[in-house]
Motif scaffolding. Sequence first.
Motif, PDB file in Angstrom:
ATOM      1  N   ILE A 100      50.169  19.433  25.975  1.00 44.65           N
ATOM      2  CA  ILE A 100      49.384  20.205  24.936  1.00 44.65           C
ATOM      3  C   ILE A 100      49.925  21.507  24.412  1.00 44.65           C
ATOM      4  N   GLN A 101      49.659  22.052  23.351  1.00 44.73           N
ATOM      5  CA  GLN A 101      49.958  23.169  22.897  1.00 44.73           C
ATOM      6  C   GLN A 101      48.847  23.839  22.345  1.00 44.73           C
ATOM      7  N   GLY A 102      48.823  25.248  22.457  1.00 45.07           N
ATOM      8  CA  GLY A 102      47.818  26.138  21.948  1.00 45.07           C
ATOM      9  C   GLY A 102      47.518  27.418  22.686  1.00 45.07           C
ATOM     10  N   ASP A 103      46.665  28.372  22.153  1.00 42.36           N
ATOM     11  CA  ASP A 103      46.418  29.481  22.619  1.00 42.36           C
ATOM     12  C   ASP A 103      45.438  29.037  24.066  1.00 42.36           C
ATOM     13  N   THR A 104      44.748  28.055  24.009  1.00 40.09           N
ATOM     14  CA  THR A 104      44.060  27.632  25.284  1.00 40.09           C
ATOM     15  C   THR A 104      44.517  27.418  26.375  1.00 40.09           C
ATOM     16  N   ALA A 105      45.439  26.540  26.226  1.00 38.87           N
ATOM     17  CA  ALA A 105      46.633  26.495  27.369  1.00 38.87           C
ATOM     18  C   ALA A 105      47.101  27.773  27.934  1.00 38.87           C
ATOM     19  N   ASN A 106      47.579  28.753  27.114  1.00 37.73           N
ATOM     20  CA  ASN A 106      48.103  29.998  27.431  1.00 37.73           C
ATOM     21  C   ASN A 106      47.176  30.718  28.013  1.00 37.73           C
TER      22      ASN A 106
ATOM     23  N   ARG B 155      47.079  32.456  32.023  1.00 38.25           N
ATOM     24  CA  ARG B 155      46.674  33.456  32.412  1.00 38.25           C
ATOM     25  C   ARG B 155      45.715  33.780  33.264  1.00 38.25           C
ATOM     26  N   LEU B 156      44.503  33.187  33.096  1.00 40.97           N
ATOM     27  CA  LEU B 156      43.390  33.182  34.020  1.00 40.97           C
ATOM     28  C   LEU B 156      43.910  32.638  35.785  1.00 40.97           C
TER      29      LEU B 156
ATOM     30  N   ILE C 261      29.279  33.368  39.107  1.00 40.51           N
ATOM     31  CA  ILE C 261      29.406  34.697  39.519  1.00 40.51           C
ATOM     32  C   ILE C 261      30.293  35.564  38.307  1.00 40.51           C
ATOM     33  N   ASP C 262      29.140  36.290  37.380  1.00 44.89           N
ATOM     34  CA  ASP C 262      29.775  37.046  36.482  1.00 44.89           C
ATOM     35  C   ASP C 262      31.015  38.115  37.132  1.00 44.89           C
ATOM     36  N   LEU C 263      31.813  38.033  36.207  1.00 46.72           N
ATOM     37  CA  LEU C 263      32.959  39.152  36.824  1.00 46.72           C
ATOM     38  C   LEU C 263      33.143  40.230  35.677  1.00 46.72           C
ATOM     39  N   GLY C 264      32.210  40.134  34.561  1.00 44.40           N
ATOM     40  CA  GLY C 264      32.238  40.881  33.423  1.00 44.40           C
ATOM     41  C   GLY C 264      33.569  40.660  32.508  1.00 44.40           C
ATOM     42  N   THR C 265      33.920  41.750  31.888  1.00 47.85           N
ATOM     43  CA  THR C 265      34.913  41.611  30.773  1.00 47.85           C
ATOM     44  C   THR C 265      36.335  42.160  31.390  1.00 47.85           C
ATOM     45  N   HIS C 266      37.186  41.352  30.852  1.00 55.17           N
ATOM     46  CA  HIS C 266      38.796  41.848  31.537  1.00 55.17           C
ATOM     47  C   HIS C 266      39.402  41.748  30.461  1.00 55.17           C
ATOM     48  N   ALA C 267      40.625  42.249  30.606  1.00 52.65           N
ATOM     49  CA  ALA C 267      41.752  42.380  29.666  1.00 52.65           C
ATOM     50  C   ALA C 267      42.658  41.526  30.211  1.00 52.65           C
ATOM     51  N   ILE C 268      43.408  40.692  29.094  1.00 51.71           N
ATOM     52  CA  ILE C 268      44.211  39.657  29.379  1.00 51.71           C
ATOM     53  C   ILE C 268      45.607  39.968  28.885  1.00 51.71           C
ATOM     54  N   ARG C 269      46.462  40.100  29.857  1.00 52.81           N
ATOM     55  CA  ARG C 269      47.872  40.441  29.419  1.00 52.81           C
ATOM     56  C   ARG C 269      48.402  39.383  28.168  1.00 52.81           C
ATOM     57  N   GLY C 270      48.934  40.138  27.050  1.00 48.68           N
ATOM     58  CA  GLY C 270      49.237  39.580  26.046  1.00 48.68           C
ATOM     59  C   GLY C 270      48.366  39.260  25.026  1.00 48.68           C
ATOM     60  N   ARG C 271      47.006  39.526  25.195  1.00 45.93           N
ATOM     61  CA  ARG C 271      45.992  39.515  24.497  1.00 45.93           C
ATOM     62  C   ARG C 271      45.386  40.656  23.960  1.00 45.93           C
ATOM     63  N   LYS C 272      44.956  40.789  22.572  1.00 46.71           N
ATOM     64  CA  LYS C 272      44.254  42.121  22.266  1.00 46.71           C
ATOM     65  C   LYS C 272      42.910  42.375  22.634  1.00 46.71           C
ATOM     66  N   SER C 273      42.143  41.096  22.537  1.00 51.13           N
ATOM     67  CA  SER C 273      40.674  41.264  22.960  1.00 51.13           C
ATOM     68  C   SER C 273      40.435  41.065  24.292  1.00 51.13           C
ATOM     69  N   ASP C 274      39.580  41.596  24.850  1.00 49.26           N
ATOM     70  CA  ASP C 274      38.971  41.041  26.520  1.00 49.26           C
ATOM     71  C   ASP C 274      38.009  40.040  26.443  1.00 49.26           C
TER      72      ASP C 274
END
Length: 519
Positions: free
Chosen positions: A448-454, A458-459, A493-506
């Motif tokens: 599969i290809q796409g940002d979803t897999a990337n 990352r997660l 369990i809500d861990l809040g908002t996190h920055a993801i390496r390689g992505r502009k939005s959290d």
Amino acid sequence: MQATSRDHSHWQRYVFAMAGMATIDFCFTGAYVAISGNAHVLGRAIGLNILILILLNGIGAAILFRPVANAIQCLSSGLPAKLPSATRRLRHLHLYSTIWAFCVGLVYCAAAFGSGVFLIAPQATTTLVPTEIRVFAGFWFSFAYATHFAVYAYFAALDQTETVKRHLFENWQVRFHPGRAAIGPRLAIVFLVLTLVSSAAILLDLTLFVDIRASQGLSTQQAVMLDVIATETAAILCLFFISRTLTRPVVFLREAMRKISQGDFTARSPIASDDEIGQLAYEFNHMAAGLAEREQMRRAFERYVSRDVVELAMDRENRGDPRAAGELRFATVMFCDISDFTSLSENLAPQQVISLLNDYFDKVNAPIRDNGGIVLNYVGDALHAAFNILHDDPNHAQHAVRAALAIRHVTRITRFGGSHIMKTRIGIHSGPVVAGPVGSGDRIDFTIQGDTANLASRLENLNKETGTEILISKATRDLIGHAEGTKDDMSFIDLGTHAIRGRKSDIDLFTLGETRHLA
């Protein structure tokens, strides 16, 4: 001892089948006595029948079958067998049997007619019937009798040959090549011979053999009746063996086809006949070998990728388009990786590492498969799985999380390789992907290809920073929340908002709390 006795019975059955010529003569003699009323000939006729058609014929038949019998006996005893000589004899046994039966028929007729067994007054016959007619009659009756015996022996030997070939194939995998005989010409020749002999016999009894038949106590009408009975008797016996030689190989072939249809790709049909049916069995075995090889390849392929992927690949290969364009799917993607596996493997031999990974993947794959997911590939100690790729699954997000919980449970209670604990990091995200085969002309992978897999990848890696085992994106969490009957089954369990390496939005992340194991 039982197997040896059974193998020896093939020799006996062949000899008995050849001695069946005596049955034909019994029918001839019985019909003659019933029509003419000359019962006094029975004693001498039966004596010659036993001496020539049973004893002499049986001895010759036993000699003809000896190479085959010796090979079967050696195979049964585990000794080296002369299979080439046995197979050659089986290939030509029906021809040798025909020639031998014709010769035995000539001997019997020479003895019977030469001694005047069927003549009421031999001296009167010599006076009333010209010598040339008597000589010709002797030759004709001998030829007619011998021909009937030969036709019978031809099909009786074919029948026994098929039985022996099947026995050799089923017990010792002795394979035979199909012959070049043809059913049509074979049957045409036999029925033509029987028809011509019968017609010629009737014509001769109506013309040249009137006095000869009178000396045998037969009128012209009675002689014609005897000719018809003789031909019908031989035809009935021949048809019995003809039907067996034609239908039995078909039964063998049908049985093998039934086994193939049930998934037994090792099934083969014995090549018992030397005609078109034998050629059909040979082609069937060739086809079955191809199916077995294909099934073996499929099973080997399934060890590396999902069964669903194998079926998809084979379907596209059959359609001649193995690299068809990918399909856009909304799926849930999962990445799994073993925590600190590098440091663990440093203290193990390469063979131990492979064994440990095999044990781990066996345990981890099961929850993914049980929840409708497919494992797309392995990279070292990591695996890449997806849900709602090949089959529609409206609850794919829920099933992916259930699989993650089951994996976490398994890795906590299992000692892999007997003593090793291996925690797993899991990242899950849902979104659009393009699923399809990718690769070169000689090697293709389904992926599969796409940002979803990337993002799912990352997660999985982000678990190191959050100190968690499972990270789930808000997109996946929202899908589960909208599914009926699933929200209360899982503790998020809500861990809040996190920055993801390689992505502009959290993005908002969740993990799974301690909850009962979800089956």
